[in-house]
Design a protein around this motif. Structure first.
Motif, PDB file in Angstrom:
ATOM      1  N   PRO A  51      25.457  53.338  34.216  1.00  0.00           N
ATOM      2  CA  PRO A  51      26.394  54.453  33.604  1.00  0.00           C
ATOM      3  C   PRO A  51      26.006  54.829  32.273  1.00  0.00           C
ATOM      4  O   PRO A  51      26.427  55.937  31.860  1.00  0.00           O
ATOM      5  CB  PRO A  51      27.854  53.672  33.598  1.00  0.00           C
ATOM      6  N   ASP A  52      25.280  53.956  31.429  1.00  0.00           N
ATOM      7  CA  ASP A  52      24.908  54.322  30.204  1.00  0.00           C
ATOM      8  C   ASP A  52      23.736  55.242  30.202  1.00  0.00           C
ATOM      9  O   ASP A  52      23.664  55.816  29.074  1.00  0.00           O
ATOM     10  CB  ASP A  52      24.154  53.040  29.379  1.00  0.00           C
ATOM     11  N   ASN A  53      23.257  55.667  31.266  1.00  0.00           N
ATOM     12  CA  ASN A  53      22.260  56.641  31.527  1.00  0.00           C
ATOM     13  C   ASN A  53      22.951  58.058  31.922  1.00  0.00           C
ATOM     14  O   ASN A  53      22.196  59.056  32.202  1.00  0.00           O
ATOM     15  CB  ASN A  53      21.290  56.136  32.715  1.00  0.00           C
ATOM     16  N   ILE A  54      24.185  57.874  31.856  1.00  0.00           N
ATOM     17  CA  ILE A  54      24.861  59.192  32.386  1.00  0.00           C
ATOM     18  C   ILE A  54      25.718  59.652  31.181  1.00  0.00           C
ATOM     19  O   ILE A  54      26.573  58.732  30.655  1.00  0.00           O
ATOM     20  CB  ILE A  54      25.757  59.028  33.674  1.00  0.00           C
ATOM     21  N   ARG A  55      25.831  60.950  30.447  1.00  0.00           N
ATOM     22  CA  ARG A  55      26.604  61.317  29.687  1.00  0.00           C
ATOM     23  C   ARG A  55      27.437  62.585  30.064  1.00  0.00           C
ATOM     24  O   ARG A  55      26.903  63.516  30.618  1.00  0.00           O
ATOM     25  CB  ARG A  55      25.822  61.824  28.240  1.00  0.00           C
ATOM     26  N   VAL A  56      28.925  62.208  29.977  1.00  0.00           N
ATOM     27  CA  VAL A  56      29.647  63.142  30.378  1.00  0.00           C
ATOM     28  C   VAL A  56      30.635  63.981  29.326  1.00  0.00           C
ATOM     29  O   VAL A  56      31.024  63.233  28.579  1.00  0.00           O
ATOM     30  CB  VAL A  56      30.708  62.572  31.674  1.00  0.00           C
ATOM     31  N   LEU A  57      30.442  65.312  29.215  1.00  0.00           N
ATOM     32  CA  LEU A  57      31.202  66.026  28.341  1.00  0.00           C
ATOM     33  C   LEU A  57      32.173  66.864  28.717  1.00  0.00           C
ATOM     34  O   LEU A  57      31.935  67.807  29.554  1.00  0.00           O
ATOM     35  CB  LEU A  57      30.301  66.606  27.150  1.00  0.00           C
ATOM     36  N   LEU A  80      31.153  50.358  36.658  1.00  0.00           N
ATOM     37  CA  LEU A  80      29.931  51.559  37.022  1.00  0.00           C
ATOM     38  C   LEU A  80      30.255  52.993  36.519  1.00  0.00           C
ATOM     39  O   LEU A  80      29.556  54.173  36.898  1.00  0.00           O
ATOM     40  CB  LEU A  80      29.694  51.663  38.618  1.00  0.00           C
ATOM     41  N   GLN A  81      31.594  53.009  35.945  1.00  0.00           N
ATOM     42  CA  GLN A  81      31.906  54.548  35.257  1.00  0.00           C
ATOM     43  C   GLN A  81      31.378  54.658  34.035  1.00  0.00           C
ATOM     44  O   GLN A  81      31.419  53.908  33.099  1.00  0.00           O
ATOM     45  CB  GLN A  81      33.542  54.481  35.172  1.00  0.00           C
ATOM     46  N   PRO A  82      30.675  55.786  33.993  1.00  0.00           N
ATOM     47  CA  PRO A  82      30.162  56.087  32.663  1.00  0.00           C
ATOM     48  C   PRO A  82      31.176  56.789  31.617  1.00  0.00           C
ATOM     49  O   PRO A  82      32.388  56.898  31.925  1.00  0.00           O
ATOM     50  CB  PRO A  82      29.131  57.413  33.142  1.00  0.00           C
ATOM     51  N   GLN A  83      30.900  56.523  30.197  1.00  0.00           N
ATOM     52  CA  GLN A  83      31.765  57.097  29.301  1.00  0.00           C
ATOM     53  C   GLN A  83      31.968  58.570  29.379  1.00  0.00           C
ATOM     54  O   GLN A  83      30.938  59.343  29.685  1.00  0.00           O
ATOM     55  CB  GLN A  83      31.577  56.813  27.782  1.00  0.00           C
ATOM     56  N   VAL A  84      33.278  58.952  29.181  1.00  0.00           N
ATOM     57  CA  VAL A  84      33.756  60.441  29.487  1.00  0.00           C
ATOM     58  C   VAL A  84      34.168  61.012  28.198  1.00  0.00           C
ATOM     59  O   VAL A  84      35.200  60.127  27.789  1.00  0.00           O
ATOM     60  CB  VAL A  84      34.699  60.597  30.580  1.00  0.00           C
ATOM     61  N   HIS A  85      33.535  61.764  27.541  1.00  0.00           N
ATOM     62  CA  HIS A  85      34.097  62.237  26.148  1.00  0.00           C
ATOM     63  C   HIS A  85      34.365  63.882  26.191  1.00  0.00           C
ATOM     64  O   HIS A  85      33.739  64.321  27.087  1.00  0.00           O
ATOM     65  CB  HIS A  85      32.882  62.142  25.388  1.00  0.00           C
ATOM     66  N   THR A  86      35.271  64.164  25.218  1.00  0.00           N
ATOM     67  CA  THR A  86      35.099  65.596  24.969  1.00  0.00           C
ATOM     68  C   THR A  86      34.209  65.852  24.014  1.00  0.00           C
ATOM     69  O   THR A  86      33.679  64.747  23.309  1.00  0.00           O
ATOM     70  CB  THR A  86      36.515  66.009  24.296  1.00  0.00           C
ATOM     71  N   PHE A  87      33.836  67.013  23.690  1.00  0.00           N
ATOM     72  CA  PHE A  87      32.743  67.143  22.502  1.00  0.00           C
ATOM     73  C   PHE A  87      33.251  66.610  21.094  1.00  0.00           C
ATOM     74  O   PHE A  87      32.447  65.880  20.396  1.00  0.00           O
ATOM     75  CB  PHE A  87      32.614  68.782  22.270  1.00  0.00           C
ATOM     76  N   HIS A  88      34.721  66.850  20.827  1.00  0.00           N
ATOM     77  CA  HIS A  88      35.263  66.216  19.462  1.00  0.00           C
ATOM     78  C   HIS A  88      35.431  64.750  19.704  1.00  0.00           C
ATOM     79  O   HIS A  88      35.104  64.145  18.566  1.00  0.00           O
ATOM     80  CB  HIS A  88      36.510  66.666  19.339  1.00  0.00           C
ATOM     81  N   SER A  89      35.657  64.087  20.709  1.00  0.00           N
ATOM     82  CA  SER A  89      35.774  62.642  20.776  1.00  0.00           C
ATOM     83  C   SER A  89      34.402  62.023  20.650  1.00  0.00           C
ATOM     84  O   SER A  89      34.307  60.867  20.010  1.00  0.00           O
ATOM     85  CB  SER A  89      36.628  62.088  22.024  1.00  0.00           C
ATOM     86  N   PHE A  90      33.492  62.471  21.277  1.00  0.00           N
ATOM     87  CA  PHE A  90      32.178  61.865  21.153  1.00  0.00           C
ATOM     88  C   PHE A  90      31.610  62.212  19.730  1.00  0.00           C
ATOM     89  O   PHE A  90      31.175  61.123  19.231  1.00  0.00           O
ATOM     90  CB  PHE A  90      31.151  62.803  22.016  1.00  0.00           C
ATOM     91  N   SER A  91      31.870  63.342  19.042  1.00  0.00           N
ATOM     92  CA  SER A  91      31.514  63.422  17.575  1.00  0.00           C
ATOM     93  C   SER A  91      32.364  62.365  16.808  1.00  0.00           C
ATOM     94  O   SER A  91      31.776  61.868  15.588  1.00  0.00           O
ATOM     95  CB  SER A  91      31.707  64.770  17.353  1.00  0.00           C
TER      96      SER A  91
END
Length: 767
Positions: A51-57, A80-91
């Motif tokens: 899951p660390d190899n998948i980035r979801v925006l 096994l679930q990747p992190q899911v971010h909004t553009f702002h939450s990731f930033s």
């Protein structure tokens, strides 16, 4: 939706080959979230991707929340679930990590969430500072406009420099940006709009951080890609680097946020240019699970008129799902008739579904709501307006009523309320009176037990007045106007509230005020129409002005009911990605939708360093708004409109005209053909003949016929019917689309920014 119900189109996306980028064009309601979830499930469970190899925006918090819920529903173990971010939450997370590592100072104040009001406070402070330093005139910058512009500049990565921050409109707003940023930095604060620019700035300039954070994942998945702005696009490029396979999912036909920097060209062309390091594969999700064939076909009929788009069908996945579009067309001179019918229908719908939350009233401009709001108030239907106050509380309306209220208090001792009323109207229209001076004068008179009339007389006539000759003349005119308002309100008892308000609007030259303040664009037009409609509402009550003011003060659109019992009214901009059983579109007329003033995105980079894709043709952007509004509905769309009278004295005036989009829908042939097809699917007797008759009658509507033949009829697996349809179609030429005679060729009224005013501080300062 379980895996065995996935469509072939969805499966193609899910099993997209590694080593290639993908663009997924997903029509409204096509299950794109489900498709992305199962793509992730395929990668982590069948392909063994960590899951660390998948980035979801994702685009917003609601989409992020729903996506995370669907990951669990799809049976993907939490670990096994990747992190899911909004553009702002990731930033924001990235900035927090930079603080933890010491790259950023640790005492940053975040002006977001419960501290978001600090943005408004400091924008007001910035404006006041500039006024006190005589860099801008008083009351010539709307704080809301400034806040919006600052967010747009930051979203486009344009710094607050005079050589960079351009604005198509009020020339003083860029000065507010510069001053606000100075105040923000003094407070060591970050706003919500700073998250992405700061993250991008660090990743671009800090080599070691870039090496650790960018180009580190194998897969990047971006939702609602049609809505990204320049800053978000740049963040995607940095994070993906050369390593990641990038999948973007969106719909160019739903790009409705151009005013805040989104451009359909990102998904249409720039994606391929920005990620040219790998082969590209295009996919389409053309089956909508949201509505039936009538809504699907009408929506496609409209959007097909756009030229800057990827052609794609919009097909109802469930051919037996009943979904209607009803147009209530008022052809009389009474513009409220359609709204009366819509209000009756709203009552019936609430009784039917037992849940007002399944109903939404959608408009392009808030002024479009006023007629229906009045009907809801008259019938006691609880509602709330999301995104702006109800019509009778709008600033441009409350100012008119404040004139009346203050006029009736001229000879009363100064109170907190009369002080507020005077400050409310003092610079509307703008008289260039500094509010701090007014406040001091009011307080001095209040301490002596004086009246508002005395305040104004002393400011206009006293040799010690701080105002110059021109300002004193304006104050004198204001007092005379207030006295005349009181005189008419008290003495002319036959005068209706609407007539008095019409007179006040005219004598204030109020409509010109909006053009002067906002420029001749959408913001000005929305307010002018709101004023006109409010005056009409006042006239319809038949009340004299003082009784009408009391009526307005008692109005409560919610009727004290909780939110779950209120019908929501809002703009299309606030509902994309959402769905409702019933959608109501009132006053669907030319000038409202489409609105052809073309305000668009007002900010730009003077230096041309930020080269954003060119905006769409205005009519195409407006058409997308209508398309999004219609495709929010699962069961029914109710549209109110007006047609010009064909005879009588008003036939030579400029009455309301139905939106051209109502003609582009081609509702009659669509309903006839698709309804007959649905009857055939349901096994209703005589439906086969009815379908063939309607094909013969409306066969020239080729858009409808193409989808019927290629997408819907094959589901019946009836070769004989297919042959009969083909036979019926032989010799029926395609009929060219022609707008009715009430339309000229579609034109666009350009946005005209207001010209800078003379330097107000150069006026004379003494007699």
């Amino acid at each position: 939706m379980s895996g065995d119900k996935l469509t072939p189109e969805q499966e193609s996306v899910i099993y997209h080959p590694r080593g290639k980028h993908a663009r997924v064009l997903a029509v409204a309601g096509s299950g794109k979230t489900t498709t992305m979830v199962y793509r992730i499930k395929y990668l982590v469970i069948e392909q063994g991707v960590t899951p660390d190899n998948i980035r979801v925006l994702m685009f917003n918090r609601l989409a992020r929340k729903q996506f995370k819920e669907k990951l669990t529903e799809a049976g993907i173990p939490f670990n096994l679930q990747p992190q899911v971010h909004t553009f702002h939450s990731f930033s924001y997370q990235f900035i927090s990590e930079m603080i933890a590592t010491g790259l950023l100072p640790g005492q940053i104040d975040i002006w977001a969430e419960d501290k978001a009001e600090l943005v408004r406070i400091y924008v007001h402070r910035a404006i006041n500072n500039l006024v006190s330093r005589k860099r801008i005139p008083p009351d010539l910058v709307d704080p809301d406009d400034a806040i919006e512009a600052i967010g747009l500049w930051k979203g486009s990565l344009i710094p607050p420099l005079p050589s960079r921050a351009g604005y198509r409109g009020n020339p003083y707003i860029s000065l507010v940006y510069e001053e606000f940023e100075s105040l923000r930095l003094q407070q060591n604060a970050l706003t919500y709009d700073d998250f992405i620019p700061m993250a991008v700035g660090i990743l671009e300039t800090e080599h070691e951080v870039n090496q650790k954070r960018c180009n580190r994942t194998d897969f990047v998945i971006v939702d609602e890609y049609q809505d990204v702005n320049y800053g978000q696009q740049r963040l995607i490029e940095l994070l993906a680097g050369q390593r990641a396979d990038v999948i973007v999912v969106g719909d160019d036909d739903q790009t409705i946020y151009e005013w805040r920097g989104a451009r359909p060209n990102y998904i249409l062309r720039e994606f391929r240019n920005a990620f040219a390091n790998k082969p590209h594969v295009d996919y389409k999700l053309s089956r909508s699970f949201r509505f039936g064939p009538v809504i699907a076909q009408c929506a496609q009929n409209v959007i097909d008129f756009n030229t800057n788009r990827v052609a794609k069908p919009l097909i109802a996945h469930s051919t037996d799902r009943v979904a209607h579009i009803h147009v209530i067309n008022n052809s009389s001179e009474q513009s409220t008739d359609a709204n009366k019918e819509l209000a009756q229908q709203a009552v019936a719908l609430v009784r039917e579904c037992k849940d007002p939350r399944k109903i939404i009233v959608l408009v392009r401009m808030f002024a479009q709501l006023i007629g229906l709001e009045a009907e809801f108030l008259a019938r006691g239907i609880p509602y709330r307006v999301v995104g702006r106050a109800p019509f009778f509380e709008r600033r441009e309306i409350s100012v008119l009523l404040d004139y009346i209220k203050l006029a009736m208090r001229l000879d009363e001792p100064v109170t907190r309320q009369s002080t507020s009323l005077l400050l409310s109207i003092a610079n509307t229209p703008n008289r260039k009176l500094q509010k701090d001076i007014l406040s001091d004068a009011i307080e001095a008179v209040r301490l002596q037990g004086g009246t508002i009339k005395r305040v104004l007389r002393e400011l206009a006539e006293s040799p010690d007045t701080p105002f110059n000759k021109s300002q004193r003349e304006r104050i004198d005119d204001l007092l005379a106007r207030l006295e005349r308002v009181r005189e008419r309100a008290v003495q002319e008892t036959h005068l209706s509230a609407g007539d008095l308000l019409d007179w006040l609007v005219a004598t204030l030259n109020y409509r010109k005020h909006f053009d002067d303040y906002y420029g001749k664009g959408e913001n000005s037009e929305d307010r002018k129409r709101a004023v006109d409609l409010f005056c009409g509402y006042a006239r319809s009550t038949g009340l004299p002005i003082l009784d009408f003011v009391q009526l307005v003060e008692k109005l409560d659109p919610t009727r004290g009911e909780p939110e779950e019992k209120q019908i929501v009214m809002t703009t299309v901009f606030r509902t994309k990605g959402l769905e409702y059983d019933f959608v109501i579109i009132p006053n669907c007329e030319e000038g409202y939708i489409p609105c052809l003033f073309g305000t668009g995105n007002l900010v730009y980079d003077k230096a041309g360093i930020v080269q954003e894709p060119v905006p769409s043709e205005i009519i195409e952007n407006e058409r997308r708004l209508f398309y999004v509004a219609v495709t929010r509905a699962k069961k029914s769309v109710l549209i109110g409109t007006s047609s010009p009278p064909t005879k009588g004295s008003q036939s030579n005036s400029s009455p309301a005209r139905p939106s051209r989009f109502l003609y582009e829908m081609q509702l009659e042939p669509t309903v006839a053909v698709m309804s007959a097809f649905q009857c055939l699917v349901s096994g209703i007797a005589g439906a086969r003949n009815e379908l063939l008759i309607n094909i013969g009658k409306f066969g020239s509507a080729k858009k409808v016929m193409r989808n019927l033949i290629s997408e819907y009829l094959p589901s019946l697996a009836d070769n004989n019917l297919a042959m009969e349809v083909q036979k019926t179609m032989i010799g029926i030429p395609e009929s060219p689309f022609i707008y009715p005679a009430i339309y000229t060729a579609p034109t666009v009224a350009p946005f005209i920014p207001k010209a800078p005013e003379p330097e107000w501080w150069d006026e004379e300062t003494s007699e």
